[in-house]
Design a protein around this motif. Structure first.
Motif, short mmCIF file in Angstrom:
data_model
loop_
_atom_site.label_atom_id
_atom_site.label_comp_id
_atom_site.label_asym_id
_atom_site.label_seq_id
_atom_site.Cartn_x
_atom_site.Cartn_y
_atom_site.Cartn_z
N ASP A 97 1.26 7.14 8.16
CA ASP A 97 1.51 5.74 8.54
C ASP A 97 2.88 5.59 9.20
O ASP A 97 3.09 4.70 10.02
CB ASP A 97 1.45 4.83 7.31
CG ASP A 97 0.12 4.93 6.60
OD1 ASP A 97 -0.88 4.46 7.16
OD2 ASP A 97 0.09 5.49 5.48
N ARG A 154 0.82 -1.18 0.00
CA ARG A 154 0.00 0.00 0.00
C ARG A 154 0.87 1.25 0.00
O ARG A 154 1.85 1.34 0.72
CB ARG A 154 -0.87 -0.05 1.26
CG ARG A 154 -1.74 1.13 1.52
CD ARG A 154 -2.69 0.80 2.66
NE ARG A 154 -1.99 0.70 3.93
CZ ARG A 154 -1.81 1.73 4.74
NH1 ARG A 154 -2.19 2.94 4.36
NH2 ARG A 154 -1.24 1.58 5.91
N ARG A 155 0.52 2.22 -0.83
CA ARG A 155 1.21 3.50 -0.78
C ARG A 155 0.97 4.13 0.58
O ARG A 155 -0.16 4.13 1.08
CB ARG A 155 0.70 4.43 -1.89
CG ARG A 155 0.92 3.89 -3.30
CD ARG A 155 2.39 3.67 -3.60
NE ARG A 155 2.62 3.38 -5.00
CZ ARG A 155 2.87 2.19 -5.50
NH1 ARG A 155 2.93 1.15 -4.70
NH2 ARG A 155 3.09 2.03 -6.79
N GLN A 156 1.99 4.70 1.18
CA GLN A 156 1.86 5.14 2.55
C GLN A 156 2.09 6.65 2.68
O GLN A 156 2.71 7.28 1.84
CB GLN A 156 2.86 4.38 3.43
CG GLN A 156 2.63 2.88 3.38
CD GLN A 156 2.96 2.18 4.68
OE1 GLN A 156 3.58 2.76 5.56
NE2 GLN A 156 2.56 0.94 4.81
N LYS A 157 1.58 7.17 3.78
CA LYS A 157 1.81 8.55 4.14
C LYS A 157 2.99 8.60 5.10
O LYS A 157 2.98 7.92 6.13
CB LYS A 157 0.57 9.15 4.80
CG LYS A 157 -0.65 9.24 3.88
CD LYS A 157 -1.82 9.83 4.63
CE LYS A 157 -3.05 9.95 3.74
NZ LYS A 157 -4.20 10.53 4.50
N HIS A 176 4.55 7.26 -2.69
CA HIS A 176 4.19 7.57 -1.31
C HIS A 176 3.88 9.06 -1.17
O HIS A 176 4.41 9.89 -1.90
CB HIS A 176 5.33 7.20 -0.36
CG HIS A 176 5.69 5.74 -0.41
ND1 HIS A 176 4.82 4.75 0.01
CD2 HIS A 176 6.80 5.10 -0.85
CE1 HIS A 176 5.40 3.57 -0.15
NE2 HIS A 176 6.59 3.76 -0.68
N VAL A 202 8.34 1.26 5.12
CA VAL A 202 6.93 0.93 4.88
C VAL A 202 6.63 -0.54 5.02
O VAL A 202 5.46 -0.93 5.02
CB VAL A 202 6.49 1.42 3.48
CG1 VAL A 202 6.78 2.90 3.31
CG2 VAL A 202 7.17 0.62 2.38
#
Length: 456
Positions: free
Chosen positions: A145, A35-38, A69, A437
């Motif tokens: 995240d 998942r692309r993360q913050k 991201h 991540v």
């Protein structure tokens, strides 16, 4: 002076290295299956600063953003080196800006040029205090995240940890500098009692992170000695972009032309921060010893709190010239000006930091003369690559320079290029991304796996 045959050898090994560097690399997969993360980054240094921690934090953020991201940064006004904020930035204001896809919030900082003594504590402390409400605001609005905090400065650590707890984000600390130890070694702080308290607080703070990344094995050992868990501390060395810095020919170099150097001139180059830990006075003392050698010239490129003092102390030396820091797009050309790079370091700070300039020196296919004591990280990395002499020994460094001027060290340069390949950003940045991540909560086997990834 290097002979034509020696130069031919160097050209051959450079061509061979270029072919290898451009060959397909079995890069670790990035986060295409994740998942692309913050990611919220809290760091006192960031672009447009050109050197030091800012370079690596900026390049890491750019890489993460390029992988998809969502990256935000809370930082200070650009002030390094020299602790001076330059136009159009101001030190007393908050500012929001975009750096490509990366959103940046700059926070005020109280500072004085050079930041000596009390100011060396006040400046980062004022930034940490000014940044704390912004970090709190951004974690609730941004909902990261991952929170990545960069040391220096340790003063930023408490709010980074609190923010991570508030939103249940993963907390990661990137230790670029053993800040507490270095402060005592170079004299910014003193007193056994103060050091004991500082070490206790440091250990308690650092042990609260989910993961700690540092840049050398000796720095990792120092962190473990403080009582941190082994599986939580891994090494990912500072990287070098081999597309940006690569071997360039010595002849027709723009900087050599600027100074009017001939093919017979031998250029000794130092490029980087000019501070206490660099111990640059040993280079200038060596230059004084070699002043009678008309073909040997010293170029100092950089800035920092010690530059003015050193210029004044060594104003009598005519074989030394100075340049300010150069833009990143000129860095490869600048490094190619050299026949020899010099890498000095203050003895007491040898394993508390790892010079960020090392990767560029190696990738430029030029010989290095370093001052390093046996058993230190620099000595271990550069043994068989550089000409090594004792820290603080200007006579020994002068002899190293004379050896470089007269002997064939093409085999050392070839070994240096091989080391540069292991530091390639194409290899190390994906590892850093996976650590940030991925599911890498501290356990012994996971810590060992990432340690191997970090040091191919």
């Amino acid at each position: 002076m290097l002979s034509i045959s020696i130069l031919s050898k160097i050209n051959i090994l450079v061509l061979d290295w270029r072919q290898k560097a451009r060959a397909p690399v079995n890069k670790p997969k990035t986060n295409t299956d994740q998942r692309r993360q913050k990611i919220l980054v809290h760091a006192i240094n960031f672009a447009p600063e050109l050197i030091g921690c800012a370079k690596y934090t900026t390049e890491l953020c750019q890489f993460l953003a390029a992988q998809g991201h969502n990256v935000e940064v809370v930082t200070a006004p650009p002030h390094y080196p020299g602790w001076v904020v330059r136009s159009p930035y101001r030190s007393w204001v908050y500012k929001r800006e975009a750096f490509g896809p990366i959103q940046i919030t700059r926070c005020p900082m109280v500072m004085k040029a050079g930041a000596h003594g009390f100011w060396r504590l006040l400046a980062p402390l004022s930034f940490a205090v000014a940044a704390a409400p912004i970090v709190t605001w951004r974690v609730f609005r941004f909902r990261p995240d991952v929170i990545l905090c960069v040391e220096p400065t340790l003063f930023s650590v408490p709010i980074a940890l609190i923010a991570a707890k508030l939103v249940r984000a993963r907390s990661v600390l990137h230790v670029q500098d053993l800040e507490v130890d270095a402060a005592f070694e170079v004299g910014h702080l003193s007193g056994a009692g103060i050091r004991k308290i500082a070490n206790h607080l440091e250990r308690r703070l650092l042990d609260s992170f989910d993961q700690i990344v540092t840049i050398s094995e000796k720095m990792r050992e120092a962190l473990l000695i403080k009582g941190l868990r082994s599986a939580n501390v891994i090494v990912i060395r500072n990287w070098v972009n081999l597309d940006m810095i690569c071997p360039l020919p010595r002849d027709l170099n723009a900087f050599r032309r600027f100074f009017g150097f001939s093919d017979q001139d031998f250029i000794v180059l130092y490029a980087g921060h000019v501070g206490v830990k660099q111990g640059l006075d040993v280079v200038l003392k060596a230059a004084r010893r070699l002043a009678v050698r008309q073909a040997i010239h010293f170029i100092i490129v950089g800035d920092g709190p010690m530059l003015g003092e050193l210029k004044q102390e060594f104003a009598d030396i005519e074989n030394v010239a100075y340049l300010p820091l150069q833009p990143n797009d000129q860095l490869s050309e600048l490094l190619a000006m050299a026949d020899l790079h010099v890498l000095p370091q203050l003895p007491g700070a040898a394993d508390l930091v790892l010079p960020s300039k090392l990767g560029g020196m190696l990738a430029s296919a030029r010989l290095i003369a370093a001052t390093a004591a046996p058993g230190t990280e620099i000595f271990n990395i550069l043994q068989g690559v550089a000409i090594l002499s004792a820290p603080g020994d200007d006579e020994g460094l002068a002899q190293s320079i004379l050896s470089a001027h007269s002997r064939d060290f093409s085999a050392n340069i070839a070994r240096g290029l091989a080391v540069a390949e292991t530091l390639s950003s194409a290899r190390l940045l994906p590892n850093f991304e996976r650590l940030l991540v991925g599911q890498t909560n501290a356990s012994q086997n996971k810590g060992e796996r990432f340690a191997k990834l970090a040091n191919p």
